[in-house]
Enzyme design. Structure first.
Site, mmCIF file in Angstrom:
data_model
loop_
_atom_site.group_PDB
_atom_site.id
_atom_site.type_symbol
_atom_site.label_atom_id
_atom_site.label_comp_id
_atom_site.label_asym_id
_atom_site.label_seq_id
_atom_site.Cartn_x
_atom_site.Cartn_y
_atom_site.Cartn_z
ATOM 1 N N GLY A 1 69.338 65.128 52.614
ATOM 2 C CA GLY A 1 70.365 65.874 51.916
ATOM 3 C C GLY A 1 70.021 67.329 51.713
ATOM 4 O O GLY A 1 70.887 68.214 51.863
ATOM 5 N N ASP B 1 71.939 73.726 46.669
ATOM 6 C CA ASP B 1 70.614 73.858 47.289
ATOM 7 C C ASP B 1 70.567 74.972 48.314
ATOM 8 O O ASP B 1 69.674 75.812 48.318
ATOM 9 C CB ASP B 1 70.212 72.548 47.982
ATOM 10 C CG ASP B 1 69.690 71.500 47.025
ATOM 11 O OD1 ASP B 1 69.149 71.878 45.967
ATOM 12 O OD2 ASP B 1 69.816 70.310 47.347
ATOM 13 N N LYS C 1 71.006 62.198 47.280
ATOM 14 C CA LYS C 1 71.961 63.281 47.483
ATOM 15 C C LYS C 1 73.145 62.878 48.368
ATOM 16 O O LYS C 1 74.220 63.464 48.266
ATOM 17 C CB LYS C 1 71.258 64.503 48.068
ATOM 18 C CG LYS C 1 70.269 65.125 47.095
ATOM 19 C CD LYS C 1 69.678 66.404 47.634
ATOM 20 C CE LYS C 1 68.729 67.005 46.612
ATOM 21 N NZ LYS C 1 68.243 68.338 47.010
ATOM 22 N N SER D 1 63.261 70.226 35.782
ATOM 23 C CA SER D 1 64.646 70.540 35.453
ATOM 24 C C SER D 1 64.935 70.432 33.958
ATOM 25 O O SER D 1 65.635 71.289 33.400
ATOM 26 C CB SER D 1 65.598 69.634 36.239
ATOM 27 O OG SER D 1 65.612 69.971 37.606
#
Length: 261
Positions: free
Chosen positions: A125, A100, A64, A15
Site C-alpha cells: 500500500g 503517504d 492499507k 503517531s
C-alpha cells in the site's frame, strides 16, 4: 474526539505522541491511541467508528488495502493508489484518503528535481501511494514477490524488476517502502554499486537509521529517513480529522527528540 492508528505490529508507532501534541496545541479535547488488530477485527472496528466510538483512523501495515471494502468512498489519490492510510468521517460516511505519497514527495523535493530514474522497493500500500504521487513515470518497482511488482508496474505504466536483477547504479533516487529494517538488522538489497549522491530514502523511522540507510551513507548516498514523510502525511491526516492545519516543524522536532533519546 477519539482517534487511533491501526495495524500489526503497532507498538512501535509514534503517531499517538505526534497527534496528541497537535491536539493539545490546537486546543482540542481528545485522545489518540495505537490499536493492534487482526484482520478479523477490522470490520467490527470500523462499525464502531460508524457508531460514533471513533472519529478517525490512520491505517498502517498490513491493512492499507484491506480496509477499502469497509469504506463508503475514497479520495482520488486513494483510488489511484489502491491504498488508504487515513479514514475520516463526512456526513456520517467513512472516507478513505492516502496522504503517504504526497508526504514523501514533499520530503524529497529538496533533494531531487525528479528528472532521473527512481527505484521503489516494495509493492504494498505504501508503494502504491508513493508511485501515484511521484512527479515522474521514469520509475522501476521491485519486490520480493515478483508478481506483485509486475501488477503494480502494469497499473502505473512503469518498469518492474526482480530484486536480484536490480542494478542500483542506474538510479538517482531509491525509495525503500517495506517493513524490512525495522529489526535493525535486515536490508532489502545490497547497495554495493550505489553512485555517489544518489538520494536514498527509507520510509521507516524506527530505527532512525536503518541498515539500508547506514550502507547508503557509507557509499556516499544522500540519505533521508522516514521522519519527514511520517510528519508530513500525519499533518494531512490531522487536517482531515479536525479541520486544523498543525505545525509540522514542531512535530518534526518532537519526533526527532524522541528517536534520538
Amino acid at each position: 474526539m477519539r482517534l487511533a492508528v491501526i495495524g500489526h505490529p503497532i507498538a512501535h508507532s509514534l503517531s499517538p505522541v505526534l497527534h496528541e501534541q497537535w491536539l493539545r496545541a490546537s486546543g482540542l479535547f481528545g485522545r489518540y491511541e495505537a490499536i493492534d488488530v487482526t484482520a478479523a477485527e477490522l470490520a467490527p472496528l470500523f462499525q464502531a467508528m460508524r457508531d460514533g466510538e471513533f472519529d478517525g483512523f490512520n491505517v498502517t501495515i498490513p491493512y492499507k488495502e484491506a480496509v477499502i471494502p469497509l469504506l463508503d468512498d475514497l479520495e482520488e489519490a486513494a483510488k489511484a493508489a489502491g491504498a488508504v492510510n487515513t479514514v475520516y468521517k463526512r456526513d456520517g460516511r467513512l472516507i478513505g484518503a492516502n496522504t503517504d505519497g504526497i508526504g514523501l514527495v514533499t520530503a524529497l523535493d529538496p533533494y531531487t528535481d525528479w528528472t532521473g530514474h527512481v527505484l521503489v522497493i516494495g509493492a504494498g500500500g505504501a508503494a502504491r501511494g508513493i508511485i501515484h504521487a511521484l512527479p515522474t513515470r521514469n520509475v522501476t518497482v521491485t519486490n520480493r514477490t515478483m508478481s506483485r511488482a509486475e501488477r503494480l508496474a502494469d497499473e502505473f505504466g512503469i518498469e518492474s524488476s526482480t530484486l536480484s536483477d536490480v542494478d542500483v547504479s542506474r538510479y538517482d533516487v531509491i525509495i525503500q517502502t517495506t517493513s524490512v529494517g525495522m529489526d535493525g538488522v535486515s536490508s532489502p538489497l545490497s547497495l554495493n554499486r550505489l553512485r555517489q549522491n544518489t538520494v536514498v530514502c527509507d520510509i521507516i523511522y524506527r530505527p532512525l537509521v536503518t541498515p539500508f540507510l547506514s550502507e547508503a551513507a557509507e557509499r556516499g548516498g544522500k540519505t533521508v529517513n522516514g521522519i519527514a514523510m511520517f510528519v508530513g502525511q500525519g499533518a494531512l491526516a490531522f487536517e482531515r480529522f479536525t479541520g486544523v492545519k498543525p505545525d509540522q516543524l514542531v512535530g518534526m522536532k518532537l519526533i526527532e527528540s524522541l528517536l534520538e533519546e
